[in-house]
Design an enzyme around this catalytic site. Structure first.
Site, PDB file in Angstrom:
ATOM      1  N   CYS A  81       0.631  -1.125   0.434  1.00 37.53           N
ATOM      2  CA  CYS A  81      -0.001   0.141  -0.036  1.00 37.53           C
ATOM      3  C   CYS A  81       0.600   0.692  -0.116  1.00 37.53           C
ATOM      4  O   CYS A  81       1.694   1.268   0.677  1.00 37.53           O
ATOM      5  CB  CYS A  81      -1.123  -0.039   1.293  1.00 37.53           C
ATOM      6  SG  CYS A  81      -1.283   1.342   1.005  1.00 37.53           S
ATOM      7  N   GLU A  82       0.741   2.278  -1.199  1.00 30.92           N
ATOM      8  CA  GLU A  82       1.630   3.211  -0.710  1.00 30.92           C
ATOM      9  C   GLU A  82       1.107   4.317   0.143  1.00 30.92           C
ATOM     10  O   GLU A  82       2.485   4.994   0.775  1.00 30.92           O
ATOM     11  CB  GLU A  82       1.000   4.005  -2.223  1.00 30.92           C
ATOM     12  CG  GLU A  82      -0.063   5.306  -2.460  1.00 30.92           C
ATOM     13  CD  GLU A  82       0.422   5.171  -3.761  1.00 30.92           C
ATOM     14  OE1 GLU A  82      -0.249   6.639  -3.969  1.00 30.92           O
ATOM     15  OE2 GLU A  82       1.036   4.997  -4.933  1.00 30.92           O
ATOM     16  N   HIS A  83      -0.188   3.933   0.636  1.00 34.94           N
ATOM     17  CA  HIS A  83      -0.319   5.198   1.991  1.00 34.94           C
ATOM     18  C   HIS A  83       0.456   3.912   3.471  1.00 34.94           C
ATOM     19  O   HIS A  83       1.202   5.661   3.840  1.00 34.94           O
ATOM     20  CB  HIS A  83      -1.860   5.464   2.254  1.00 34.94           C
ATOM     21  CG  HIS A  83      -2.383   5.630   0.936  1.00 34.94           C
ATOM     22  ND1 HIS A  83      -3.309   4.746   0.301  1.00 34.94           N
ATOM     23  CD2 HIS A  83      -2.065   6.867   0.540  1.00 34.94           C
ATOM     24  CE1 HIS A  83      -4.057   5.169  -0.545  1.00 34.94           C
ATOM     25  NE2 HIS A  83      -3.226   6.505  -1.287  1.00 34.94           N
ATOM     26  N   HIS A  84       0.930   3.707   3.612  1.00 37.69           N
ATOM     27  CA  HIS A  84       1.411   2.677   4.670  1.00 37.69           C
ATOM     28  C   HIS A  84       2.061   1.865   4.426  1.00 37.69           C
ATOM     29  O   HIS A  84       2.858   1.637   5.325  1.00 37.69           O
ATOM     30  CB  HIS A  84       0.112   1.998   5.344  1.00 37.69           C
ATOM     31  CG  HIS A  84      -0.960   2.977   5.562  1.00 37.69           C
ATOM     32  ND1 HIS A  84      -2.081   3.219   5.148  1.00 37.69           N
ATOM     33  CD2 HIS A  84      -1.236   4.018   7.371  1.00 37.69           C
ATOM     34  CE1 HIS A  84      -2.988   3.509   5.625  1.00 37.69           C
ATOM     35  NE2 HIS A  84      -2.578   4.523   6.991  1.00 37.69           N
ATOM     36  N   GLN A 122      -4.928  -0.764  -5.606  1.00 31.18           N
ATOM     37  CA  GLN A 122      -5.592  -1.245  -5.843  1.00 31.18           C
ATOM     38  C   GLN A 122      -5.788  -1.199  -7.075  1.00 31.18           C
ATOM     39  O   GLN A 122      -6.072  -1.849  -7.948  1.00 31.18           O
ATOM     40  CB  GLN A 122      -6.635  -2.195  -5.208  1.00 31.18           C
ATOM     41  CG  GLN A 122      -6.447  -3.767  -5.760  1.00 31.18           C
ATOM     42  CD  GLN A 122      -6.977  -4.416  -4.672  1.00 31.18           C
ATOM     43  OE1 GLN A 122      -7.017  -4.622  -2.993  1.00 31.18           O
ATOM     44  NE2 GLN A 122      -8.662  -5.274  -5.049  1.00 31.18           N
ATOM     45  N   HIS A 150      -5.865  -5.820   2.052  1.00 33.60           N
ATOM     46  CA  HIS A 150      -4.826  -5.212   2.795  1.00 33.60           C
ATOM     47  C   HIS A 150      -4.854  -4.645   4.253  1.00 33.60           C
ATOM     48  O   HIS A 150      -5.508  -4.458   4.801  1.00 33.60           O
ATOM     49  CB  HIS A 150      -5.843  -3.431   2.709  1.00 33.60           C
ATOM     50  CG  HIS A 150      -5.807  -3.323   0.938  1.00 33.60           C
ATOM     51  ND1 HIS A 150      -4.762  -2.683  -0.189  1.00 33.60           N
ATOM     52  CD2 HIS A 150      -6.314  -4.126   0.117  1.00 33.60           C
ATOM     53  CE1 HIS A 150      -5.400  -2.530  -1.024  1.00 33.60           C
ATOM     54  NE2 HIS A 150      -6.404  -3.319  -1.366  1.00 33.60           N
ATOM     55  N   CYS A 152      -2.516  -2.624   5.936  1.00 34.33           N
ATOM     56  CA  CYS A 152      -2.974  -1.580   6.755  1.00 34.33           C
ATOM     57  C   CYS A 152      -4.145  -1.637   7.202  1.00 34.33           C
ATOM     58  O   CYS A 152      -4.526  -0.319   8.342  1.00 34.33           O
ATOM     59  CB  CYS A 152      -2.947  -0.696   5.610  1.00 34.33           C
ATOM     60  SG  CYS A 152      -3.336  -0.403   4.053  1.00 34.33           S
TER      61      CYS A 152
END
Length: 190
Positions: A81-84, A122, A150, A152
């Site tokens: 996940c590019e956020h976490h 995704q 996910h 996250c």
């Protein structure tokens, strides 16, 4: 087309130093027998998760004029996940209606891996796989469905373990023909 990505030793050394600083900033000691190599292992693990294996694109002329749906189901998906920067894992189902060329079957998994081995969301991953197949093969239609959990979402925040997110990307006849769309969606369901 050959796809290659590598990481050199200097980059891994820098990542190891950064991992050590990161872990120590969180209060994790890196001087016990169990953790002294953790920064290097962490750097190597992330390098592996972010590096697709090289492959050479293999397509073949569609000499027999095959014009029915081709579906490869349950391709493993592992991404971050590019956020976490936590993993998401699941499966991709990829199908296409051949045009003038057909794709070597193992290449479906390679294409999924190529786009998954980077910080990702995704929805974008699903679209990138579909667009790439559309661009490289010029088929009469493409369908991609990705189902993933996910971490996250399951390990932090709402902590909803076992939740699966499903995304789809359809183009050409797989999108525009109700019968072909239904055939593809039925083929990707167990």
């Amino acid at each position: 087309m050959t796809i290659t990505t590598t990481r050199d030793e200097t980059a891994l050394d820098a990542a190891e130093d950064a991992a050590r600083s990161f872990l120590e900033a969180l209060g994790i000691r890196c001087d016990s027998p169990g953790t002294e190599r953790s920064p290097r292992r962490m750097a190597e693990a992330y390098a592996a998760m972010l590096t697709p294996r090289p492959f050479e694109m293999t397509t073949f002329p569609n000499d027999e004029g095959y014009d029915e749906l081709v579906v490869v189901r349950s391709i493993p998906v592992q991404s971050l996940c590019e956020h976490h920067l936590l993993p998401f894992v699941g499966v991709a189902h990829v199908g296409y209606l051949p045009g003038g060329r057909i794709l070597g079957l193992s290449k479906f998994a390679r294409v999924v891996e190529m786009f998954a081995r980077r910080p990702q969301v995704q929805e974008r991953l699903t679209r990138q796989v579909a667009d790439w197949i559309d661009m490289e093969l010029e088929p009469r239609g493409v369908g991609v469905v990705v189902e993933a959990e996910h971490l996250c979402m399951s390990m932090r925040g709402v902590r909803a373990g076992g939740t699966v997110t499903t995304t789809s990307a359809l183009s050409g006849l797989v999108r525009d023909s109700p019968a072909t769309r239904a055939e593809f969606l039925a083929a990707v369901r167990p």
